[in-house]
Structure formats: structure tokens, C-alpha cells
Design a protein around this motif. Structure first.
Motif, short mmCIF file in Angstrom:
data_model
loop_
_atom_site.label_atom_id
_atom_site.label_comp_id
_atom_site.label_asym_id
_atom_site.label_seq_id
_atom_site.Cartn_x
_atom_site.Cartn_y
_atom_site.Cartn_z
N VAL A 1 0.98 -0.64 0.12
CA VAL A 1 -0.26 0.28 0.07
C VAL A 1 0.58 1.32 -0.09
O VAL A 1 1.70 1.18 0.97
N LEU A 2 0.53 1.77 -1.17
CA LEU A 2 1.05 3.30 -0.87
C LEU A 2 0.26 4.69 -0.65
O LEU A 2 -0.92 4.22 -0.88
N GLU A 3 -0.24 5.47 0.31
CA GLU A 3 -0.33 6.50 0.92
C GLU A 3 -0.62 7.94 0.37
O GLU A 3 0.63 7.52 0.16
N SER A 4 -2.03 8.25 0.27
CA SER A 4 -1.69 9.96 -0.40
C SER A 4 -2.85 10.66 0.14
O SER A 4 -4.06 10.07 0.06
N ASP A 5 -2.32 11.95 0.76
CA ASP A 5 -3.24 13.26 0.94
C ASP A 5 -3.39 14.32 1.49
O ASP A 5 -1.56 14.46 0.71
N ILE A 6 -3.60 15.15 1.11
CA ILE A 6 -3.34 16.17 1.51
C ILE A 6 -2.52 16.76 2.69
O ILE A 6 -2.44 18.23 2.50
N ARG A 7 -3.00 16.69 3.59
CA ARG A 7 -2.05 16.60 5.19
C ARG A 7 -0.70 16.88 5.24
O ARG A 7 -0.07 14.96 4.93
N SER A 8 0.24 17.46 5.37
CA SER A 8 1.32 17.36 5.31
C SER A 8 1.75 16.15 6.35
O SER A 8 1.17 16.05 7.59
N GLY A 9 3.04 15.84 6.20
CA GLY A 9 3.94 14.30 6.82
C GLY A 9 4.81 13.53 5.68
O GLY A 9 5.06 13.91 4.43
N TRP A 10 5.54 13.10 6.84
CA TRP A 10 6.78 12.63 6.38
C TRP A 10 6.59 11.15 6.88
O TRP A 10 6.99 11.32 8.47
N ARG A 11 6.52 10.23 5.93
CA ARG A 11 6.40 8.79 6.81
C ARG A 11 7.20 8.29 5.20
O ARG A 11 6.53 8.73 3.99
N LEU B 1 2.64 12.36 -9.21
CA LEU B 1 3.19 11.53 -10.52
C LEU B 1 4.28 10.85 -9.93
O LEU B 1 3.64 9.02 -10.20
N PRO B 2 4.52 10.97 -8.68
CA PRO B 2 5.68 9.75 -7.88
C PRO B 2 5.08 8.67 -7.63
O PRO B 2 4.94 7.25 -7.83
N ALA B 3 3.43 8.26 -7.19
CA ALA B 3 2.88 7.79 -7.00
C ALA B 3 2.47 6.80 -7.79
O ALA B 3 1.97 5.15 -8.08
N PHE B 4 1.93 6.99 -9.16
CA PHE B 4 1.32 6.30 -10.03
C PHE B 4 3.03 6.11 -11.02
O PHE B 4 2.74 5.53 -11.59
N ASP B 5 3.62 6.47 -10.88
CA ASP B 5 5.11 5.73 -11.54
C ASP B 5 5.68 4.45 -10.32
O ASP B 5 6.27 4.25 -11.14
N TRP B 6 5.27 4.41 -9.27
CA TRP B 6 4.90 2.91 -8.86
C TRP B 6 4.42 1.95 -9.23
O TRP B 6 4.75 0.89 -9.26
N LYS B 7 3.58 2.25 -9.72
CA LYS B 7 2.85 1.59 -11.28
C LYS B 7 1.62 0.65 -9.86
O LYS B 7 1.73 -0.64 -10.41
#
Length: 307
Positions: free
Chosen positions: A30-40, A55-61
Motif C-alpha cells: 500500500v502507498l498512501e496519499s493525502d493533502i495532509r502534511s506529513g513525512w513517513r 506523479l511519483p505515486a503513479f510512477d509506482w505503478k
């Protein structure tokens, strides 16, 4: 372990958060994405209105994209109408284009608000639903974008229309579901406002997650209600919670329903059963007990029911 890659856009919300856990428990990467700031690790901060950051999330295929991000809430979407339309149409269109180019299955989260106040029962086969608020309208138009991409460009997708979902871990707050608002306020000794003659069905998060995950393998495009068959008056729900928490009757204030709300939401659930293979397992009575017990525990450890 299935080894499939799932991108959850809207991973920080009340559905996205448990969905991420559920997918990982069932073998998804699982790759997560949201508008909330955060780094993990495995998290991409992005706004669907600015797709370059995705784009990086979709480059992950990803094999499947669960598209939960949206402007939500009837009140919020009326107050910020321009942002609601730009996000729930333009932002959704941005993600759909990326899904199409990545050849990813798309599970689009719509809402039961698309039906409007004049449909009972709420059947997915109704050709022209007429929502009575901007939130429902924008999500209905988003559905049409999904269907257009399926029909003209071969996008693999399914649209879900969730009815009332609840979770004992749902964030407290004034704009959360009635279930958590009622339990949180009554447990803290505060009043609740109940809409006269309104009725809803209530789907526990555990059943909702099974339905959402099952949608990822539906072969042909479909619009599917997800909900519970037991429809109850909101007044009766409030009374169940009040009794469970031993709260005073004086704390329950019954008022007429505000404008642009639908009085009764009664879902047709045949597609949930036949296409998703899901029959809800958690009864309303059991769910109320779970919520009340957990809310007591959360308040005891210092959480604020009004926050």
C-alpha cells in the motif's frame, strides 16, 4: 499474500485510515496519499487539484487506486461551492487521467447524497437522480466522469455509493457521523440534536472495508450502493445510544431537519450482495455497544468529544 499494489488517495480520512490497515492485513503493498502534511515511508503528500505531485505515486505503478479524496459535507460544499466543484470534478478528472495512463483499476467513492430527497428506495438503476445539495451534485458529476472514461477510454473502474458508515475510532467533531457525535456528546454529558422523522441505515466499518476491497476485483463497470439493510429512525438510534450510556433524557433535543437534507435514506443492496458478495455481519445493536464502549475508553484517556 496477493502482492498487489494499492494506492489509497485520501488515506488520512475516517475511511482511508482503516482501509490502509485492512489492505495491508490482506496482503496488499500500500502507498498512501493525502493533502495532509506529513513525512513517513509509503506516503505521498498531494492535492488532487495539483496532479503533478501525484506523479511519483503513479510512477509506482499501482494495480488499483482507491479514490476517496473529495470536498465532503453538505454544509461545507454549500459554503465553498467553487472549491467543491473544482475539487470534486477537476481534481477527480486529474486522478482519472493518471489511473487510465497507469492502467490501474479505479474504485471511486461517491455518496448516497446523489439520490436526493424524492427516491425511496434508493436504487442504483435510477437513470437521473436529482441531488438537492452541491455535495451530492458534484459527486454525481464525478460519477459521470468515471463512466465517461470507462466508456470512451477503457478505464477499469467501479463507483461506490456509501450510505452511513461508522467506526468506534472515528475522529470526534461537529461534522462527523451522527453515531460518533451522539455517543461522544452524551458520554461527556453534553446535549445532542436529533432530526425529527429522519431515518438512516448504519454500516459498521468492518463490513464497509470488506465491501470496498471486494470492489477492486469487479470485472465490469457498475455503480454499487454499500450499506446496511436495517433502516432506523435517528430518534431511535439516539435513544439506543442514550440508554447504553445511561445519559439523561433531557440531553436529547429533537428538531426539524435543516434544508437540503434527505429525510429517509433506504438503500437497495442487491448489487452489494451479488457483485461484491457482501452481506453485513455487524448488527446495529452490536455496533452501538461497540461505539459506546470505545467512546467511554477514549474520553477516559483524555480525548475531547467536541474536538
Amino acid at each position: 499474500m496477493n502482492g498487489k499494489r494499492a494506492l489509497v488517495i485520501g488515506s488520512e480520512g475516517n475511511i482511508g485510515t482503516p482501509l490502509v490497515r485492512h489492505l495491508r492485513a490482506h496482503g496488499y503493498d500500500v502507498l498512501e496519499s493525502d493533502i495532509r502534511s506529513g513525512w513517513r515511508p509509503n506516503y505521498v503528500m498531494a492535492d488532487i487539484n495539483h496532479p503533478v505531485d501525484l506523479l511519483p505515486a503513479f510512477d509506482w505503478k499501482p494495480d488499483v487506486v482507491f479514490l476517496l479524496s473529495a470536498m465532503v459535507s453538505r454544509v461545507t460544499c454549500e459554503q465553498a461551492g467553487a472549491l467543491a466543484i473544482s475539487t470534486n470534478l477537476g481534481g477527480i478528472n486529474n486522478v482519472l487521467q493518471l489511473c487510465r495512463r497507469a492502467n490501474a483499476m479505479t474504485v471511486f467513492f461517491s455518496t448516497s447524497e446523489v439520490y436526493g430527497p424524492d427516491v425511496d428506495p434508493m436504487d442504483e438503476a435510477i437513470p437521473n437522480p436529482r441531488p438537492n445539495n452541491r455535495y451530492g451534485l458534484s459527486k454525481l458529476l464525478g460519477e459521470q466522469l468515471v463512466e465517461y472514461e470507462v466508456r470512451t477510454n477503457g478505464l477499469r473502474a467501479v463507483t461506490l455509493r456509501p450510505f452511513m458508515m461508522y467506526d468506534e475510532e472515528e475522529d470526534f467533531g461537529a461534522h462527523r457521523s451522527a453515531m460518533i457525535r451522539f455517543a461522544g456528546s452524551l458520554a461527556a454529558g453534553g446535549p445532542i440534536e436529533v432530526h425529527r422523522h429522519a431515518a438512516r441505515s448504519w454500516l459498521h466499518v468492518s463490513d464497509a472495508l470488506r465491501a470496498i476491497t471486494a470492489a477492486a476485483v469487479v470485472r465490469d463497470y457498475a455503480v454499487i450502493n454499500i450499506g446496511h439493510p436495517e433502516v432506523v429512525l435517528i430518534e431511535d438510534l439516539a435513544e439506543m445510544i442514550r440508554i447504553e450510556l445511561a445519559a439523561s433524557e433531557d440531553l436529547v433535543v429533537v428538531k426539524d431537519q435543516p434544508a437540503r437534507m434527505t429525510l429517509v435514506k433506504r438503500p437497495m443492496l442487491e448489487r452489494q450482495r451479488t457483485l461484491l458478495g457482501i452481506v453485513p455481519q455487524v448488527s446495529l445493536a452490536d455496533g452501538v455497544r461497540r461505539v459506546c464502549q470505545r467512546v467511554r475508553e477514549r474520553l477516559a484517556r483524555g480525548e475531547q468529544a467536541g474536538g
